[in-house]
Design a protein around this motif. Structure first.
Motif, mmCIF file in Angstrom:
data_model
loop_
_atom_site.group_PDB
_atom_site.id
_atom_site.type_symbol
_atom_site.label_atom_id
_atom_site.label_comp_id
_atom_site.label_asym_id
_atom_site.label_seq_id
_atom_site.Cartn_x
_atom_site.Cartn_y
_atom_site.Cartn_z
ATOM 1 N N PRO A 4 -0.436 -11.649 5.662
ATOM 2 C CA PRO A 4 0.584 -11.831 4.956
ATOM 3 C C PRO A 4 1.158 -10.311 5.075
ATOM 4 C CG PRO A 4 -1.231 -12.070 3.407
ATOM 5 C CD PRO A 4 -1.647 -12.571 4.175
ATOM 6 N N ALA A 5 2.369 -10.312 5.339
ATOM 7 C CA ALA A 5 2.825 -9.001 5.921
ATOM 8 C C ALA A 5 2.916 -8.664 4.800
ATOM 9 C CB ALA A 5 4.586 -9.247 6.680
ATOM 10 N N ALA A 6 2.599 -7.046 5.159
ATOM 11 C CA ALA A 6 2.601 -5.406 4.311
ATOM 12 C C ALA A 6 3.442 -5.690 3.329
ATOM 13 C CB ALA A 6 2.234 -4.477 4.754
ATOM 14 N N ARG A 7 3.323 -5.522 1.977
ATOM 15 C CA ARG A 7 4.746 -5.367 0.791
ATOM 16 C C ARG A 7 5.288 -3.702 0.569
ATOM 17 N NH1 ARG A 7 5.429 -9.902 -2.490
ATOM 18 N NH2 ARG A 7 6.692 -8.374 -3.950
ATOM 19 N N ASP A 8 6.439 -3.564 0.768
ATOM 20 C CA ASP A 8 6.709 -2.844 0.854
ATOM 21 C C ASP A 8 6.397 -1.595 -0.659
ATOM 22 O OD1 ASP A 8 8.528 -2.399 3.620
ATOM 23 O OD2 ASP A 8 9.727 -2.520 2.791
ATOM 24 N N ASP A 9 6.181 -2.052 -1.487
ATOM 25 C CA ASP A 9 6.055 -2.049 -2.771
ATOM 26 C C ASP A 9 4.231 -1.501 -3.200
ATOM 27 O OD1 ASP A 9 6.221 -4.428 -2.849
ATOM 28 O OD2 ASP A 9 6.810 -4.879 -4.774
ATOM 29 N N GLY A 10 2.946 -1.630 -1.865
ATOM 30 C CA GLY A 10 2.129 -1.229 -1.901
ATOM 31 C C GLY A 10 1.558 -0.451 -1.575
ATOM 32 N N TYR A 11 0.549 -0.122 -1.340
ATOM 33 C CA TYR A 11 -0.009 1.279 -0.981
ATOM 34 C C TYR A 11 -0.184 0.969 0.891
ATOM 35 C CZ TYR A 11 -1.934 1.007 -5.475
ATOM 36 O OH TYR A 11 -1.945 0.380 -7.126
ATOM 37 N N ARG A 12 -0.308 2.870 1.133
ATOM 38 C CA ARG A 12 -0.728 2.730 2.747
ATOM 39 C C ARG A 12 -1.768 2.269 3.237
ATOM 40 N NH1 ARG A 12 0.665 7.522 2.294
ATOM 41 N NH2 ARG A 12 -1.507 8.661 2.927
ATOM 42 N N ASP A 13 -3.239 2.469 2.999
ATOM 43 C CA ASP A 13 -4.471 2.385 2.782
ATOM 44 C C ASP A 13 -5.349 2.453 1.233
ATOM 45 O OD1 ASP A 13 -4.568 5.296 2.868
ATOM 46 O OD2 ASP A 13 -4.878 5.629 4.415
ATOM 47 N N ARG A 14 -6.449 2.073 1.553
ATOM 48 C CA ARG A 14 -7.529 2.082 0.832
ATOM 49 C C ARG A 14 -7.443 3.942 0.125
ATOM 50 N NH1 ARG A 14 -9.658 -1.591 4.707
ATOM 51 N NH2 ARG A 14 -9.925 -3.964 3.415
ATOM 52 N N ARG A 15 -6.909 4.506 0.643
ATOM 53 C CA ARG A 15 -7.389 5.836 0.244
ATOM 54 C C ARG A 15 -6.143 6.410 -0.516
ATOM 55 N NH1 ARG A 15 -11.316 8.557 3.707
ATOM 56 N NH2 ARG A 15 -11.040 10.413 2.431
ATOM 57 N N GLU A 16 -4.779 5.766 -0.155
ATOM 58 C CA GLU A 16 -3.771 6.062 -0.986
ATOM 59 C C GLU A 16 -4.121 5.108 -2.481
ATOM 60 O OE1 GLU A 16 0.794 6.880 -0.554
ATOM 61 O OE2 GLU A 16 0.209 4.085 -0.292
ATOM 62 N N ALA A 17 -3.945 4.087 -2.424
ATOM 63 C CA ALA A 17 -4.806 3.580 -3.550
ATOM 64 C C ALA A 17 -5.561 4.226 -4.248
ATOM 65 C CB ALA A 17 -5.144 1.790 -3.098
ATOM 66 N N ALA A 197 -2.493 -12.927 -1.530
ATOM 67 C CA ALA A 197 -3.643 -11.639 -1.360
ATOM 68 C C ALA A 197 -3.718 -10.156 -1.317
ATOM 69 C CB ALA A 197 -3.793 -12.564 -0.285
ATOM 70 N N VAL A 198 -4.266 -9.584 -1.593
ATOM 71 C CA VAL A 198 -4.811 -8.438 -1.412
ATOM 72 C C VAL A 198 -4.524 -7.600 -0.645
ATOM 73 C CG1 VAL A 198 -6.192 -6.598 -2.151
ATOM 74 C CG2 VAL A 198 -6.932 -8.469 -2.975
ATOM 75 N N GLY A 199 -5.138 -8.077 0.768
ATOM 76 C CA GLY A 199 -4.161 -7.644 2.139
ATOM 77 C C GLY A 199 -2.353 -7.314 2.430
ATOM 78 N N GLU A 200 -2.269 -8.232 1.255
ATOM 79 C CA GLU A 200 -0.415 -7.929 1.563
ATOM 80 C C GLU A 200 0.036 -6.976 0.915
ATOM 81 O OE1 GLU A 200 2.259 -10.632 -0.322
ATOM 82 O OE2 GLU A 200 0.208 -11.682 -1.570
ATOM 83 N N TRP A 201 -0.483 -6.152 -0.109
ATOM 84 C CA TRP A 201 -0.510 -5.211 -0.751
ATOM 85 C C TRP A 201 -0.827 -3.693 -0.513
ATOM 86 C CZ3 TRP A 201 3.464 -6.335 -4.357
ATOM 87 C CH2 TRP A 201 3.228 -7.550 -4.559
ATOM 88 N N TYR A 202 -1.373 -3.740 0.911
ATOM 89 C CA TYR A 202 -1.375 -2.774 1.546
ATOM 90 C C TYR A 202 -1.231 -3.294 3.487
ATOM 91 C CZ TYR A 202 -5.449 -1.403 -1.120
ATOM 92 O OH TYR A 202 -6.185 -0.673 -2.413
ATOM 93 N N GLN A 203 -0.527 -2.110 3.577
ATOM 94 C CA GLN A 203 0.474 -1.278 4.627
ATOM 95 C C GLN A 203 -1.237 -1.504 6.241
ATOM 96 O OE1 GLN A 203 2.783 1.880 5.581
ATOM 97 N NE2 GLN A 203 3.766 1.570 3.553
#
Length: 232
Positions: A4-17, A197-203
């Motif tokens: 899935p494409a990353a969401r604009d309202d998600g996180y840049r990466d795991r470190r930011e999360a 999916a979890v991945g769609e919330w990360y760029q």
């Protein structure tokens, strides 16, 4: 499988999360009873940021998803240390998975679980869990199978409480852990109703490597000391 494409309202990466998640856990800053446990591999960068921000010890709890043969991204269960097996009996029945197939997957994933534990620990003993407040961190929840296995493994060690801490999860998964036991609760800053999916919330949701895990652990003395405090 389509990613899935990353969401604009998600996180840049795991470190930011991890930094965002730490803000929701501020009450545990420098708490002498608290520790952070990461689910490798994707949970390690998240947990490292949490441990650093809260000035808490960091360690690992290796857990392995049991993937449906041919569709490994779909979990029918999970494994955790101590012989903990969690199976989604409804899914197992609906897919017609027989015991021989289940046993083969379990045996393969147990080998990988043992490999990771040996690689990451390198002879170091795990942090003491009994009587502690455990912040149990992953990069997100979908079905929650691996996290359920991790929680069951920890409950056997009699912690004071377990905080299932993830950056993103569907509301139903969070509610499951809030109701699981009196000393278990879920902290999750992002709980979208339209979760797929979890991945769609990360760029950037690229796979975390063994080397990245080892590098982060090296900065925390292998998980048995406090994570470094950022310079002012």
């Amino acid at each position: 499988m389509r990613v899935p494409a990353a969401r604009d309202d998600g996180y840049r990466d795991r470190r930011e999360a991890g930094r965002v998640l730490a803000e929701s856990l501020r009450q545990y800053t420098a708490c002498p009873e608290a520790i952070v446990l990461a689910l490798p591999r994707g949970g390690v960068p998240v947990a490292w940021e949490v441990a650093r921000a809260l000035r808490l010890p960091l360690d690992l709890l290796p857990v392995r998803k049991l993937g449906v043969p041919g569709h490994e991204e779909l979990a029918f269960g999970a494994l955790a240390p101590g012989g903990v097996h969690v199976l989604n009996s409804g899914l197992v029945e609906s897919l017609g998975l027989d015991q021989r197939m289940i046993d083969r997957v379990v045996a393969r994933e147990m080998l990988e679980l043992d490999r990771r534990e040996a690689l990451y620990r390198r002879g170091r003993a795990p942090l003491l869990v009994t009587g502690r407040v455990v912040l149990l961190v992953d990069d997100g929840l979908a079905t929650g199978a691996t996290m359920r296995a991790a929680v069951q493994a920890l409950l056997r060690q009699a912690p004071h409480s377990i905080i299932v801490a993830v950056p993103v999860a569907p509301p139903a998964s969070c509610l499951f852990f809030d109701r699981l036991a009196s000393n278990v609760q879920c902290v999750c800053p992002l709980q979208p109703d339209d979760f797929d999916a979890v991945g769609e919330w990360y760029q950037d949701f690229s796979q975390t490597s063994d080397q990245e895990v080892l590098d982060l652990l090296a900065q925390t003395d292998g998980g048995n000391s406090q994570a470094p405090v950022p310079a002012p």
